[in-house]
Scaffold this motif. Structure first.
Motif, PDB file in Angstrom:
ATOM      1  N   ALA A 152       3.957   1.497  -0.817  1.00  0.00           N
ATOM      2  CA  ALA A 152       4.730   1.616  -2.050  1.00  0.00           C
ATOM      3  C   ALA A 152       3.907   2.349  -3.108  1.00  0.00           C
ATOM      4  O   ALA A 152       4.431   3.156  -3.867  1.00  0.00           O
ATOM      5  N   LEU A 153       2.621   2.074  -3.142  1.00  0.00           N
ATOM      6  CA  LEU A 153       1.760   2.721  -4.126  1.00  0.00           C
ATOM      7  C   LEU A 153       1.557   4.189  -3.812  1.00  0.00           C
ATOM      8  O   LEU A 153       1.333   5.006  -4.703  1.00  0.00           O
ATOM      9  N   GLU A 154       1.604   4.521  -2.520  1.00  0.00           N
ATOM     10  CA  GLU A 154       1.464   5.926  -2.147  1.00  0.00           C
ATOM     11  C   GLU A 154       2.765   6.668  -2.394  1.00  0.00           C
ATOM     12  O   GLU A 154       2.845   7.874  -2.222  1.00  0.00           O
ATOM     13  N   ASP A 205       0.823  -1.200   0.000  1.00  0.00           N
ATOM     14  CA  ASP A 205       0.000   0.000   0.000  1.00  0.00           C
ATOM     15  C   ASP A 205       0.859   1.253   0.000  1.00  0.00           C
ATOM     16  O   ASP A 205       0.656   2.175  -0.780  1.00  0.00           O
TER      17      ASP A 205
END
Lengths: 281, 269, 253
Positions: B264-266, B262
């Motif tokens: 990493a996506l942010e 999560d």
């Protein structure tokens, strides 16, 4: 996971199967090997009265010429083993080679091979064998063995092709290719070991088929002549006297069935003993 | 007896091995419960045990009451009725859940006709065809008449899963069990299927038992969760409580793993 | 400088089934690149081309400045040593009938690499966090995550420069997945990594650059942080919006 667990109780039965197979086949191998060096009686000579019943001297009695039947049965074991091993070896050598080639072949060649094999398989093994034996003018054991081997090779080839194709799509084959392994090496290291268990069980089935087919050929007069008679020949000779001396017909029948079952049990047991994925952890 | 599904001390074992240890939870009408667990946690077995579908060789003990009927030890005929009306399951792999040799319209028609007959209002050719098309429309499949004539292999993975959902809906169940329904699908398709399940459960006022290993998916689909580990419930409660304030170390490790992707996506590793 | 250069590559199994169209891709040595695409996007086909398992219909692929020519045996031998792959399915990627030692040592044997194979296999096992005793066992004795470690050990045992991973963590449990991602991140410090996946979350955690492929075309590529923050192509935007997240729910509850 579930299947593995459900299959678990069978595992304990496996050694039993292996042992039963070993004993049955072992008896025939022992009898067959012994017949090379020692026989209770001269198989060609009269050893007692005609059509005697079982006695201490003649365990399964004598035939209509007074020859000892047990002696003939021992020779029969040897012949049956020779036929089975010979035919399966020939069938395996031709069949596995063809099957692997077909698995690797380009589309049209593969299709052509597959179609040819399907047609060959449609002919009964016995019919092919009869044709080959009839074509060779002397009815001897080896022409029967070669004939049966060729007939069996079609079945082996088709099975090998399907099994090899199934292994060929596995990632470990691609991994082997990207590791620089050549195709022959991939066949030897990955394909053959992975298709072997199924093939072995099939070979055992065919061993039984070959022995029975040879007995049928002999019964029809296309097999080896006496004194090296196979069980089929003994059966044929006993046919005329089956009501007065039934043992002469029953004994070779039992021998035939016991060898066929024994080989199948042995193959089943061996497959599981060899397979690392079936060994307990 | 208000609960739709009540498990009390449910255990499943085979040979000498226990696969589920004394699991208890209940699911009310219209409620959404998530079963979270990794492979071998027994989450799928729980669903099978609750509907009497355990494969041969597995034995269940304890109690699983579905729509007022005890499932454990119930005769097969009784279970069949129960499965057709009280609960329906959507599986992970829609390709193996569908008969490859039957047009999908016919596959959807089968449970529809069965349910209608059971309700005492049997459907026949014309009306049945209409009902099939209505169901295909309800699961948002494009061009229902064309899809109804198609075979499973002619459809995409997402379309097949919609068919499987339509078949489940055909039973008009009070409880929809979804066992990893989106695991075999692409992310964009997953989002569509999840939205579909969400809408259908709401519109039809079904209860949902949602089984998944994927925490974010569960978090966005259900309101209450049970965390399973090796056949044991280690933690249970509302999504906000369990995910926001996990008590068990195992739940914490799962959350940490999910959060790492999560974050990493942010863009904040 | 580039290690892998893909130029104007087209590929199709037949004239009316174009799988890849006009693919252009540069991978610098030491880089960590994520190739993101869904089923049918052509990502696995592109991987096969990069491994020299198939030839492009048009365009060229070069490795370290040399054309990837599957007919050139001397080059391919050199190339096989330098490029290795890890697959998705840890169950079909290990031969069930071989010991772990034979599996990991296969590249060493096939590529005729000198040295103490036993030691090299032990080193590879250690590098992936497995006990060296594992070498004598068979793959069915290991869990999915451990099998994937074994597959990685096989891929790195010949010390390749280029590691390709095809959905290498997709079949694994969440907690196992993070550990294997950590392992790949560690290994990527020593080699160039191309990580192919449909899961943009995993790619974001692992890769410095992202390439997005849709229906056989590269629709977007660039720095990971940049693409996550500011996706340009509608498909990329849809992909990012589709990923379910924990945080969204936590904020709302």
């Amino acid at each position: 996971m579930t299947t593995e667990i459900v299959a678990a109780p069978q595992r304990q039965r496996r050694p039993l199967i292996l042992w039963a197979g070993l004993i049955l086949v072992g008896l025939h191998v022992f009898a067959g090997l012994l017949s090379l060096v020692w026989l209770p009686y001269d198989p060609t000579a009269m050893a007692g009265g005609r059509l005697e019943g079982p006695s201490f001297l003649h365990w399964v009695g004598t035939d209509r010429l007074g020859r000892d039947l047990f002696t003939q049965m021992m020779i029969g074991s040897r012949i049956a083993l020779t036929v089975g091993l010979g035919a399966v070896a020939i069938g395996a050598a031709i069949g596995v080679t063809l099957g692997i080639l077909a698995a690797f072949a380009t589309r049209w060649l593969d299709d052509a091979l597959a179609a040819t094999l399907d047609i060959l398989i449609a002919f009964p093994t016995l019919l092919i064998a009869m044709l080959v034996v009839a074509a060779s003018d002397t009815a001897n054991l080896w022409s029967a063995i070669i004939a049966l081997g060729i007939a069996l090779s079609a079945i082996v080839a088709r099975l090998t092709r399907i099994l090899a194709k199934r292994v060929l799509v596995m990632d470990y084959i691609t991994a082997a290719r990207t590791s620089g392994s050549s195709w022959p090496k991939i066949v030897a290291i990955h394909i053959l070991p992975n298709i072997w268990p199924t093939l072995a069980v099939n070979f055992a089935l065919q061993f039984g088929l070959a022995v029975i087919a040879e007995a049928s050929l002999s019964y029809l007069g296309l097999g080896a002549p006496p004194p090296n008679a196979s069980w089929g020949r003994i059966l044929q000779e006993a046919q005329g006297t089956v009501y007065t001396a039934p043992l002469g017909a029953i004994a070779p029948g039992i021998a035939l069935v016991s060898l066929a079952i024994g080989v199948n049990l042995l193959a089943d047991g061996l497959r599981d003993a060899i397979d690392p994925t079936r060994r307990s952890r | 007896m208000t609960s739709l599904l009540t498990l009390k001390n449910l255990s499943v074992s085979t040979g000498g091995k226990t696969l589920i240890h004394g699991l208890s939870f209940s699911l009310e009408k219209g409620e959404r419960l998530g079963l979270i667990g990794e492979s071998g946690s027994g989450k799928s077995l729980t669903a099978l045990a609750a509907t009497g579908l355990l494969p041969a060789g597995l034995r269940a003990s304890g109690s699983a009451i579905l729509a007022g009927t005890e499932v454990i030890g119930a005769p097969e005929r009784q279970l069949n009725t129960l499965r057709g009306t009280a609960a329906a399951i959507v599986f992970q792999e829609p390709l193996t859940a569908l008969d490859p040799l039957m047009r999908v319209g016919k596959q959807v028609a089968e449970p529809l006709a069965r349910r209608a007959k059971r309700d005492g209002q049997p459907l026949h050719s014309e009306a049945l065809d209409q009902a099939v098309l209505a169901l295909l429309t309800e699961v948002a499949l494009p061009d229902p008449p064309r899809i109804a004539r198609a075979y499973p292999h002619e459809l995409s993975g997402g379309q097949r899963q919609r068919i499987a959902i339509a078949m489940a809906l055909a039973c008009k169940p009070d409880l929809l069990i979804a066992d990893e329904p989106t695991t075999a699908l692409d992310v964009t398709t997953q989002a569509e299927i999840l939205a579909l399940i969400d809408r259908l459960v709401r519109e039809r006022n079904m209860a949902l038992l949602f089984i998944s290993h994927d925490l974010p998916v569960v978090a966005n689909t259900v309101s209450r969760v049970v965390v399973l580990r090796q056949g044991e419930a280690v933690e249970a409660g509302s999504v906000a409580n369990v995910f926001g304030n996990p008590q068990h170390d195992y739940t914490k490790s799962l959350l940490a793993a999910a959060r790492s992707f999560d974050r990493a996506l942010e863009g904040t590793p | 400088m580039t290690l892998i250069q893909v130029q104007n590559v087209d590929f199709g199994y037949s004239a009316n089934r174009q799988i890849l169209s006009d693919i252009n891709l540069d991978i610098a040595p030491g880089d960590t690149v994520g190739l993101v695409g869904e089923s049918g996007s052509g990502k696995t086909t592109l991987l096969r081309l990069l491994l020299g398992l198939a030839r492009p219909d048009r365009g060229s692929i070069t490795f370290d400045g040399q054309t990837l020519d599957t007919g050139n045996r001397a080059f391919m031998r050199q190339f096989r040593r330098q490029a290795q792959i890890v697959f998705q399915d840890p169950y079909s990627s290990l031969d069930p009938r071989q010991t772990i030692f034979s599996i990991i040592a296969e590249p060493l044997r096939s590529l005729k690499i000198d040295g103490d194979h036993r030691q090299m296999v032990a080193d590879a096992l250690e590098a992936v966090g497995l006990d060296r005793d594992a070498a004598t066992r068979y793959s069915h004795q290991f869990s999915g995550g451990q099998r994937q470690r074994i597959a990685i050990a096989r891929a790195i045992v010949a010390r390749p420069r280029f590691l390709l991973a095809d959905e290498a963590v997709s079949a694994l449990d969440l907690t196992t997945r993070t550990r294997i991602v950590d392992l790949l991140a560690r290994l990527s410090a020593e080699m160039t990594l191309l990580f192919v996946s449909h899961d943009i979350g995993v790619v974001a955690a692992l890769c410095r650059r992202i390439v997005i492929i849709e229906k056989g075309r590269i629709v977007e590529h660039g720095e990971t942080a940049e693409i996550l923050k500011n996706p340009q192509h509608p498909y990329t935007q849809r992909l990012l919006a589709s990923v379910p997240r924990l945080t969204v729910n936590e904020i709302s509850s």
